[in-house]
Each structure stands twice: as structure tokens, then as C-alpha cells.
Design a protein around this motif. Structure first.
Motif, short mmCIF file in Angstrom:
data_model
loop_
_atom_site.label_atom_id
_atom_site.label_comp_id
_atom_site.label_asym_id
_atom_site.label_seq_id
_atom_site.Cartn_x
_atom_site.Cartn_y
_atom_site.Cartn_z
N PHE A 52 18.23 21.60 -0.92
CA PHE A 52 17.76 22.50 0.61
C PHE A 52 16.04 22.68 1.64
CE2 PHE A 52 20.41 24.46 -2.54
CZ PHE A 52 22.14 24.88 -1.61
N ILE A 53 15.99 22.42 2.59
CA ILE A 53 15.09 22.78 3.54
C ILE A 53 14.98 23.89 3.86
CG2 ILE A 53 13.72 22.16 5.12
CD1 ILE A 53 14.51 19.18 3.97
N ASP A 54 14.29 24.82 3.80
CA ASP A 54 14.13 25.96 4.44
C ASP A 54 15.56 26.91 4.37
OD1 ASP A 54 11.37 26.40 6.02
OD2 ASP A 54 11.93 25.09 7.37
N GLY A 55 15.52 27.03 2.80
CA GLY A 55 16.93 27.17 2.92
C GLY A 55 18.14 26.72 3.51
N SER A 105 22.86 40.57 -5.25
CA SER A 105 22.49 40.22 -3.89
C SER A 105 24.27 40.31 -3.08
CB SER A 105 22.49 39.14 -3.40
OG SER A 105 21.60 38.57 -2.47
N GLU A 106 24.79 41.01 -2.35
CA GLU A 106 25.63 41.29 -1.95
C GLU A 106 26.68 40.39 -0.90
OE1 GLU A 106 28.14 44.98 -0.79
OE2 GLU A 106 26.77 45.61 -2.99
N GLY A 107 26.74 39.41 -0.85
CA GLY A 107 27.47 38.41 0.16
C GLY A 107 26.66 37.49 0.51
N ALA A 108 25.84 36.94 -0.97
CA ALA A 108 25.51 35.71 -0.92
C ALA A 108 26.24 35.17 -2.14
CB ALA A 108 23.85 35.50 -1.68
N ASN A 109 25.97 33.33 -0.66
CA ASN A 109 26.84 32.36 -1.69
C ASN A 109 26.20 31.89 -3.23
OD1 ASN A 109 27.91 29.87 -1.93
ND2 ASN A 109 25.74 28.95 -1.29
N VAL A 110 26.58 32.00 -4.08
CA VAL A 110 26.57 32.49 -5.12
C VAL A 110 26.41 30.84 -5.64
CG1 VAL A 110 26.34 32.75 -8.17
CG2 VAL A 110 26.65 34.22 -6.40
N LEU A 138 16.67 33.69 -4.98
CA LEU A 138 17.33 34.61 -4.08
C LEU A 138 16.94 34.34 -2.39
CD1 LEU A 138 19.80 36.20 -2.18
CD2 LEU A 138 18.05 38.24 -2.52
N VAL A 139 17.96 33.76 -1.89
CA VAL A 139 17.30 32.87 -0.63
C VAL A 139 17.36 33.71 0.28
CG1 VAL A 139 16.66 30.43 1.11
CG2 VAL A 139 16.67 30.43 -1.55
N THR A 140 16.62 33.69 1.31
CA THR A 140 17.83 34.87 2.72
C THR A 140 16.74 34.65 3.56
OG1 THR A 140 17.18 36.80 0.83
CG2 THR A 140 17.76 36.93 2.89
N ASP A 141 17.55 33.92 5.16
CA ASP A 141 16.43 33.87 6.00
C ASP A 141 15.63 32.57 5.49
OD1 ASP A 141 18.05 35.55 7.16
OD2 ASP A 141 16.54 37.51 7.43
N GLY A 142 15.93 31.41 4.89
CA GLY A 142 15.25 30.43 4.51
C GLY A 142 14.01 30.07 4.28
N ARG A 143 13.96 31.68 3.43
CA ARG A 143 12.62 32.03 2.21
C ARG A 143 13.29 32.77 1.08
NH1 ARG A 143 6.79 30.97 4.32
NH2 ARG A 143 7.63 30.04 6.78
N ILE A 144 12.09 32.04 0.21
CA ILE A 144 12.80 32.42 -1.14
C ILE A 144 11.99 33.53 -1.54
CG2 ILE A 144 11.76 32.23 -3.62
CD1 ILE A 144 10.58 29.31 -2.98
N THR A 145 13.21 34.65 -1.67
CA THR A 145 13.08 36.58 -1.48
C THR A 145 12.92 36.96 -3.31
OG1 THR A 145 15.30 36.77 -0.92
CG2 THR A 145 13.49 37.24 1.53
N SER A 171 5.95 25.23 -4.18
CA SER A 171 6.18 26.13 -5.46
C SER A 171 7.32 27.62 -5.13
CB SER A 171 4.54 26.82 -6.37
OG SER A 171 4.53 27.62 -5.45
N ILE A 172 8.37 27.99 -6.16
CA ILE A 172 8.68 28.36 -5.65
C ILE A 172 8.05 29.92 -6.17
CG2 ILE A 172 11.18 29.49 -7.28
CD1 ILE A 172 11.69 26.15 -7.46
N GLU A 173 7.74 30.20 -5.05
CA GLU A 173 7.14 31.70 -5.56
C GLU A 173 7.94 32.67 -4.10
OE1 GLU A 173 3.14 31.85 -6.55
OE2 GLU A 173 3.17 29.76 -6.03
N GLU A 174 7.30 34.17 -4.07
CA GLU A 174 8.24 34.49 -3.29
C GLU A 174 7.68 34.77 -1.98
OE1 GLU A 174 8.79 38.64 -4.03
OE2 GLU A 174 10.39 38.50 -6.58
N GLY A 175 8.14 34.51 -0.75
CA GLY A 175 7.64 34.21 0.22
C GLY A 175 7.21 33.07 1.35
N LYS A 176 7.29 32.23 0.18
CA LYS A 176 7.41 30.73 0.83
C LYS A 176 8.98 29.74 1.16
CE LYS A 176 3.25 28.41 -2.16
NZ LYS A 176 3.28 27.97 -2.47
#
Lengths: 423, 457
Positions: free
Chosen positions: B427-430, B89-94, B73-80, B400-405
Motif C-alpha cells: 500500500f502507498i498512501d493507503g 471500524s464500520e464499513g472498513a475493508n477488513v 486502521l487506514v483512513t484517507d491514506g493515513r494510519i489512524t 514507521s507505522i504510527e498514527e498520522g503517518k
């Protein structure tokens, strides 16, 4: 081929054969076989006796004395052919004493035989061979005029007798670099090439008087004579679409056998190239506007040329023409990722260029002598695959190389027990 | 372009043209070291992104782990969120990535894009200040042309972060800069926010060849003396700065003092094993750290020493032989260094290889395992992302693909260890920067009006 080179070739084979005291029988079973001569064959057996491919088919019975190679999961192909290289002419690029690829202060050019600078004992040859490249065309580079000299064809066995043809083609540089070599412009380069071809086509008649020809000294005109009559290929380096059209005209005007090397913008004139029966060698990775000669470079050049029916080989120009020619299979794989048919891509690094130089090494079929095969541990166009067995002209090759000797010496999975290990 | 350059470029055989040149002398900066120094501060802003959920993907995390089928899941450019389980995740582009792979965006720690831009005309030779063996005062970013079409093609190869270095002619070549691979009118608009500055240094043949008849150094002895003399000067300069003394600002010494204070990371071009160990001794003598040896043709001979000293090595898969010190590489260099416990990574030094760094890793990884190692694909992917991120001091942010990055991600058409794999989306910064099927891709101004990629703008 000159009589001399025929002689050389036959003596090379004699020596190669004699080094293999007893004719070996090799049996490969259940492999995927790429013949370059029809469909890819699955679960197929190959029987090789001495230097001859005796049989290719299903359910062949292995002779008792055969060395058996388990082919399940493996691929068997003809050897790879590097269509334009400097292999064996240079050991270390930056060290002049080990580099015979160019001669900027020489007075001769066309008559400079690349084969005179060839060192089959260079470890670079072994490093190349173990990656499945069995044959290459070799030339020097142009240095003081548009002619790089006379190129040749060799195998990668590393034997002193590995030259297969000592005079195979002439290399000529056009495009912006050719223009610089000719004094400053494309116009000058084309003029010099036309004058040289006219000289050579009239050799020796034109050289009866002391005034010689218009562009070439006597020795060089003699060396260009066969190519000027269409009896030997002329490899011409050029990329820009307009240069390629000029080369088509030149081919037609003089009746030349031309191979264009580069052709980054070939896709723009693909139909004209096909109609002119032009042979081209391209780098399927070349996609950057690296120069103003090649602003139209694109990744699907190979596919577009193939679709137009152009006779095409692939090379690794953007990576290397010497030490790293072994990435040839990677380049072909990338052409597949970008739309080229797999069989066409593989033929473009094997049977197509081998055929241009009349070598039998590019095709696997029953009854062929001088068997040249590579057994791979997977799809040969995958970068993760590698040869497990290589035979050149009927002779099994070593899987070692200088790099592999270094690998083995420093392999962290092995205990190094030498008394005088470097610590 | 590869060092000393690839022999055959332009047309079939265009000549080698030494890529990384050589160069000249002086300086460095304020000791702050960060890419956000007041001068030339980063103005990078992430492109607009939407909340994105990638599902059913084979995820290579970049930290050595993998999830065979999972979601990101990517939110606001970060891996969440990253999970093997379903993520709501409602409303996310899947994006359904079934059958496809997702990896962190590739980081090339050794690039000259922008500094040796395409087309390779003389006017674009901005990568090496070949006027003195010490040019610590120059900044690679001042030579970067953001319109280099090479950036766009590197993006299509999954490269999201690039480290642009000065060339290798000089003992001290100048500052390197870490860039986000995004279209921008200015280099400031590409600068990776808060990434540390780096210092390019070079050992071996290049400096002595270039300056041997221009006042030196003319030998490896001279190279070593050159490093030491300048570190002594830098120590004096830093001492004054630390004491709060008024010192005339010196750009060269500013950079060197920044290294001594740990703010600027040393990126050291070095080929031979013995020479790398000598340079480790110089670093020890003056109390600085060599973050990464670049090219490191013989790193496999000293993997244990690199591990002990926590020094990374950035290497090619198989490029070699263009000069004597490049003679001894092996095709297992990267995995052998890795297997000895050191921080190994791939690098390109090439506007071509940068487009397929996944293949360079696949090659050397396969060769290593063939030689008896047992390295997983997930482990090998560190060579493309997390290890270069460490070498650049940005591993808290990307690699790496880790939450917060940062959500720097590549969606591959198939396993990226295959030659046939291509990035489908990057993707760069989401933000979706490249989409192969949709034809979304930055296009340099230079491309307009030329054949090949069209002139439609």
C-alpha cells in the motif's frame, strides 16, 4: 581429464591429506541431512573417519575418539558448488595488476588457461568458503574474441594445491556481447564459432600446412580440439530464446557437450532444451529486461525449466561471479520462494554442477571418500543461516577469513586489548 | 546497479560497465530545497484508497517496536490507529493477516532507477553528468524515465519510497530526488511532496580516477581542495543572497547555498573510515551537515564518531571488493554501526537488490547477532524504513507505522526475515498498489509486446 590433471589432482589430495597428520573421526548426531541422493533425512547421524563418510543413519554409536558435533537443529549438506565464477582470478576488480580475468591485447584465446591466473591464497577464497561454498568452476572473461579461454575447477580450501582439474571447459560468449566481440553481429559470432569448431575438430590434420585453419591459430585449435569432439564441456553465454535455439542446433551439428550460461529466456524454449539434453546455468533472480537479450526475464524461469526437465544449475550472475558468489544459497532460496522445489534448488547449487564436472562433492552417501560437508545452523537456503563446520575433501576447514579477522578486531562487544590498536 | 557495477550482468558474464560514472561541474538552486520548488513541482496525488482495517497481523512498527498480534486502521491514506487490541471500524475493508506480517513500506535511500533504466542500453545512461567534477547544477529527476520496469519490480519487493541519486563520478554530482514508487507518466507525478532536495557528493577513488587525466582532481588531496574551493564560492554567493543583493542566478551555487542554509541534505558517497572523518571536518569548517554517508564500507570502524556527529551510514550487507576502497567491508557492517549508537541503514544501489532489501537486512542482522550482538528483528527493521526516512528528512511522513503517518505498508506472506517471504500486498498512501494473488501490479509501457510478462496490457 588429462593425464596431467589427474596427476595434479592426485598430488593435491596427497598433500591435503598429509597436512592432516592424524586422521580425524567426526561424529554428527541428530541432524537434518540433505544427501542429494534421495529423501532429506531427519534426526540422522553421520560418521566420518579420515576423509571417508563411513556411515549415515539413525542411532549410530559414536566412537570414543570422535569429535562430536551436536547436530540437533542443524542441517548437514554437501558443499555448495559455484557453477561459473572468476574466483581467485581477481582480488580487486578495478585494479588491473590484481585482475587476471581478461586479456584484451592478447593474441591467444582458447588456449589461455584460467588456472594460470588463479591465486588460491586470495582472501576472497576464505570469505567465500566460510559461507559454505566448497567448490567452483572458474573461467576468465572474453575480451578480444568470443573465446574466454579454458576454465578449471578448484576447491575453496585456500591451499596452494586446491586445483582439482586444470582444464575443465571452454567458455564462449554468444548473444549481443558475443556479436560485438566477433566484429559486430550475432551472425559473425556464429560463423566464427562454427569455423573454430571445424578447425578444432580437424586438428591436427588441418594444421599440417603453414596456412592453418579458418578461424583459429594452431595453439588455440589444439586447446579446443577435445571440446570440439564433445569430450569436454563448452560453456556458452547467451540469454535470448532465439540464441538458445541456435545453440541447440550447434550442439547437434557438432556433437558438443554444451552448458548454456544465462538462459534468461530459457523458459520460452524449455521443452527444446530438455529434448536436446541441454545443461543450463541460470540466475533465478534475473527478472528485469536488463538488455534486449533478456527482455523475457522472469522470476519463475527456474521453476519452468525444472518442470520441463531441464538439467539446471543456479548461479548468482546478477550479483557476482567473484567476491560475492557466497550469495548462491540466497539465490537458490529465492528460486524456492518463486516455485522451485527445495531439493531441486539445493541440488542446483551443489550436486548438479558438481556432477557435470565429475566431482563427488555434491552427494552424501556411505562409503564416499574426499568427504565434503557443511554443517549449518539452520536451513541453508535461509539468508539468516550460516555454516558452523566445513570439511573439504576430508579436511576440516578454518572458520576464519580476512573479513572475520576484521570483524573480530572491530567487534563492539569485545574489548580490544592490543597494544597498538588503531585509535 | 551497484557502484562500479556488478561485474556480471547481462548474459552470463557481461562486463561490468561502470555504473555510476563520473562527471562534471556546476551548481544548484534557490535555497528553498524542497521538492515543491516552483520549477518541477510535485504533482503527486495518492491513488484512490478505501478505509482499510488490517487485523491479527504481526506488526513490525519500524521504530524498533513490534506488536505480535494487532490491528492497523487506514483512513484517507493515513494510519489512524495501531493497536494490540481490536479496533472497531464500520464499513472498513477488513484484511485478516493472521499468520502474516505487516511492516512499513521499504525506503531505498540509494537508487538509480529511472536514471539507469532497464533495458541497460547506452541511451539509458542518464545517471551521471560525467563532464566536470562539479555538477551541482544537475538534477537526478531530469534523468528519470518513469517507465523504467525496475520501479514495478521494486514495488513487488515492498519498496514504497525511493531516493534517486546522480552517480558518483563528481565531487558534487547534483541534486537527488525522493519519489513515491507509483506509476506515473511524469517524474513530477512521483515526487514525494515537500521532501527536501538532496545533494550527491562523492569522495575517494571515483572523482580522481575519472578526472585525473582531465584536469583533475587527480588525488584525494585534489578532491578535498575541490570541495573546499566550491564551498568558499558558495559562502560568498549565499552572503550576497542573505544581504538581499542582486546576484546573477547560478544553478551550481544555488544548490550549494541551499546546503549551507540547511534546506538541502548532503548524501555523501564515501568508503574509507579516515576519509569520512576528513569530510566531517570539511562539513564543520563550512557549517553544513552530512546527513548520510553512502556505501560507507568502513563505517564500522568509526561508529562512535558517526554517533557523536549524528551522521547516518547507508550500507550494503555484503557487496565489496570491486575497488581498493571497497576492500575492507565486513558482513556485520550495519549491525556494528547500529550497536555503536549511530544511525545505520541498508541501501541497494542496485535494480536487483532493491527487490529484496528485507533479505539484505536479514543477512546482516543475523551476522551481527552471530558475532555477539542482541538486536531484535523489530529494531533491525529501522534499517529499512525509519532510518532512511531520517536520512531523507521525511521521517515525519513515513518510515514507521504510527498514527498520522502515510499508510505506506507491506503485508508479507510470512516473517520478512525469511528468504521465502514475499509481499502479498503493498500500500502507498493507503492505496493498494500491488496484490500478488490478484495479479495487480503496475506494468511499464516498455513491457508491452515483449515476451515474459505478456502483452495483454
Amino acid at each position: 581429464m588429462t593425464n596431467f590433471s589427474k596427476l595434479l589432482l592426485s598430488s593435491a589430495i596427497v598433500i591435503a591429506m598429509s597436512s592432516q597428520a592424524i586422521a580425524q573421526t567426526i561424529f554428527i548426531n541428530d541432524a537434518t541431512v540433505v544427501t542429494n541422493n534421495g529423501d532429506r533425512l531427519e534426526k540422522t547421524d553421520i560418521l566420518i573417519r579420515g576423509d571417508r563418510i563411513v556411515n549415515i543413519g539413525k542411532n549410530i554409536v559414536a566412537p570414543d575418539n570422535a569429535k562430536v558435533i551436536e547436530g540437533a537443529g542443524k542441517w548437514v549438506t554437501p558443499g555448495l558448488f559455484g557453477a561459473l565464477t572468476n574466483l581467485g582470478m581477481v582480488e580487486i576488480g578495478a585494479e588491473d595488476t590484481t585482475n587476471d580475468t581478461s586479456a584484451k591485447d592478447a593474441v591467444t584465446s582458447v588456449s589461455d588457461l584460467a588456472v594460470d591466473g588463479f591465486n588460491p591464497k586470495s582472501p576472497i577464497i576464505g570469505n567465500t568458503r566460510v559461507s559454505g561454498v566448497t567448490h567452483v568452476a572458474i573461467t576468465g572473461r572474453p575480451s578480444h574474441n568470443i573465446f574466454a579461454g579454458t576454465g578449471f575447477v578448484a576447491n575453496m580450501s585456500g591451499h596452494l594445491e586446491s586445483v582439482e582439474q586444470d582444464e575443465s571447459f571452454i567458455y564462449v560468449q554468444l548473444g549481443s556481447w558475443g556479436g560485438k566481440l566477433a566484429g559486430g553481429s550475432r551472425s559473425a559470432a556464429m560463423s566464427q564459432l562454427r569455423a573454430a569448431l571445424t578447425d578444432a575438430a580437424a586438428y591436427p590434420a588441418r594444421y599440417k600446412s603453414p596456412t592453418d585453419g579458418d578461424a583459429l591459430p594452431r595453439r588455440d585449435a589444439a586447446s579446443l580440439a577435445r571440446a570440439a569432439r564433445g569430450l569436454m564441456p563448452v560453456v556458452i553465454g547467451a540469454d535470448r530464446a532465439s540464441d538458445l535455439l541456435n545453440i541447440i542446433k550447434l550442439k547437434q551439428e557438432f556433437g558438443l557437450d554444451v552448458i548454456i550460461a544465462g538462459a534468461a529466456e530459457g523458459w520460452m524454449v524449455a521443452d527444446a532444451l530438455a529434448a536436446a539434453d541441454m545443461k543450463v546455468i541460470i540466475d533465478p533472480m534475473a527478472n528485469l529486461p536488463g538488455s534486449f537479450d533478456a527482455v523475457g526475464s522472469r522470476l519463475d524461469n527456474a521453476k519452468l525449466l525444472a518442470d520441463a526437465g531441464v538439467d539446471m544449475a543456479l548461479m548468482s550472475f546478477s550479483e557476482s561471479t567473484s567476491h560475492n558468489v557466497r550469495v548462491l544459497s540466497q539465490h537458490a532460496g529465492v528460486s524456492v520462494a518463486n516455485g522451485l522445489d527445495w531439493d531441486q534448488a539445493f541440488a542446483a547449487i551443489s550436486s548438479v554442477p558438481a556432477g557435470w564436472f565429475n566431482l563427488p562433492s555434491g552427494v552424501l552417501k556411505r562409503g564416499i571418500d574426499d568427504a565434503t560437508i557443511v554443517v549449518w545452523d539452520g536451513d541453508p537456503l535461509q539468508v539468516t543461516s550460516a555454516p558452523t563446520f566445513i570439511m573439504i575433501n576430508g579436511v576440516e576447514q578454518s572458520n576464519q577469513s580476512r573479513q572475520r579477522d576484521l570483524r573480530d578486531r572491530y567487534n563492539p562487544t569485545r574489548d580490544e586489548t592490543r597494544a597498538h590498536k588503531y585509535r | 546497479m551497484h557502484e562500479l557495477k556488478r561485474m556480471a550482468l547481462i548474459s552470463a558474464f557481461a562486463l561490468a560497465l561502470a555504473g555510476c560514472g563520473e562527471n562534471g561541474d556546476k551548481t544548484k538552486v534557490d535555497g528553498e530545497g524542497s521538492g515543491n520548488d516552483a520549477a518541477f513541482a510535485s504533482t503527486y496525488q495518492a491513488f484512490p484508497s478505501e478505509t482499510t482495517l488490517i487485523t491479527n497481523a504481526h506488526i513490525i512498527l519500524g521504530n524498533g517496536e513490534a506488536i505480535e498480534s494487532g490491528s492497523i486502521l487506514v483512513t484517507d491514506g493515513r494510519i489512524t490507529a495501531v493497536s494490540a487490541d481490536a479496533i472497531e471500524s464500520e464499513g472498513a475493508n477488513v484484511i485478516d493477516a493472521r499468520g502474516r506480517y505487516v511492516t512499513p513500506g521499504i525506503i531505498d535511500i540509494h537508487s538509480h532507477l529511472g536514471d539507469y533504466a532497464s533495458p541497460g542500453v547506452k541511451a539509458h545512461n542518464d545517471g551521471n553528468e560525467i563532464t566536470s567534477p562539479v555538477t551541482a547544477e544537475v538534477y537526478a529527476e531530469h534523468g528519470v524515465w518513469p517507465q523504467d520496469p525496475g520501479f514495478d519490480e521494486a514495488l513487488a519487493g515492498g519498496v514504497t519510497t525511493l531516493h534517486i541519486l546522480p552517480g558518483s563520478a563528481n565531487l558534487f554530482g547534483g541534486r537527488g530526488v525522493t519519489l513515491r514508487n507509483v506509476p506515473s507518466r511524469t517524474v513530477q507525478g512521483m515526487k514525494f511532496p515537500d521532501a527536501p532536495y538532496t545533494l550527491k557528493m562523492a569522495c575517494g577513488e571515483n572523482p580522481k580516477r575519472v578526472y585525473g587525466e582531465k584536469g583533475g582532481p587527480g588525488s584525494r588531496m585534489g578532491n578535498l581542495a575541490g570541495y573546499r574551493k566550491n564551498w568558499i564560492k558558495a559562502q560568498g554567493y549565499k552572503k550576497k543572497l542573505d544581504a538581499g543583493e542582486d546576484v546573477a542566478r547560478d544553478l551550481q551555487l544555488e544548490t550549494l547555498a541551499g546546503v549551507l542554509s540547511g534546506d538541502i541534505l548532503v548524501q555523501m558517497h564515501c568508503y574509507r573510515a579516515d576519509e569520512m572523518v576528513q569530510l566531517l571536518d570539511v562539513a564543520k569548517e563550512f557549517g553544513y551537515k552530512i546527513t548520510t554517508f553512502h556505501h560507507a564500507i568502513e563505517a564500522y570502524k568509526i561508529g562512535d564518531i558517526l554517533a557523536e556527529t549524528d551522521t547516518c551510514a547507508a550500507m550494503w550487507a555484503d557487496w565489496y571488493g570491486f575497488k581498493m576502497e571497497a576492500y575492507d567491508t565486513i558482513q556485520e557492517n550495519v549491525p556494528f554501526v547500529h550497536a555503536q549508537g549511530a544511525c545505520a541503514m541498508i541501501h541497494s544501489d542496485s535494480d536487483m537488490a532493491v527487490q529484496r532489501l528485507n533479505q539484505e537486512v536479514a543477512k546482516t542482522w543475523a551476522n551481527g547477532n552471530r558475532a555477539g550482538l542482541d538486536i531484535s528483528e523489530a529494531e533491525a527493521w529501522k534499517w529499512l524504513t525509519l532510518n532512511p526516512a531520517k536520512g531523507l528528512g521525511i521521517d515525519k511522513e513515513t518510515g514507521s507505522i504510527e498514527e498520522g503517518k502515510r499508510a505506506d505498508l507491506v503485508l508479507w506472506s510470512e516473517n520478512p526475515f525469511s528468504t521465502y517471504a514475499l509481499p502479498d500486498q503493498v500500500f502507498i498512501d493507503g492505496a493498494l498498489m500491488y496484490d500478488r494473488a490478484a495479479g495487480l501490479k503496475p506494468k511499464s509501457d516498455f513491457r508491452l509486446g515483449h515476451p515474459g510478462v505478456g502483452s495483454e496490457g
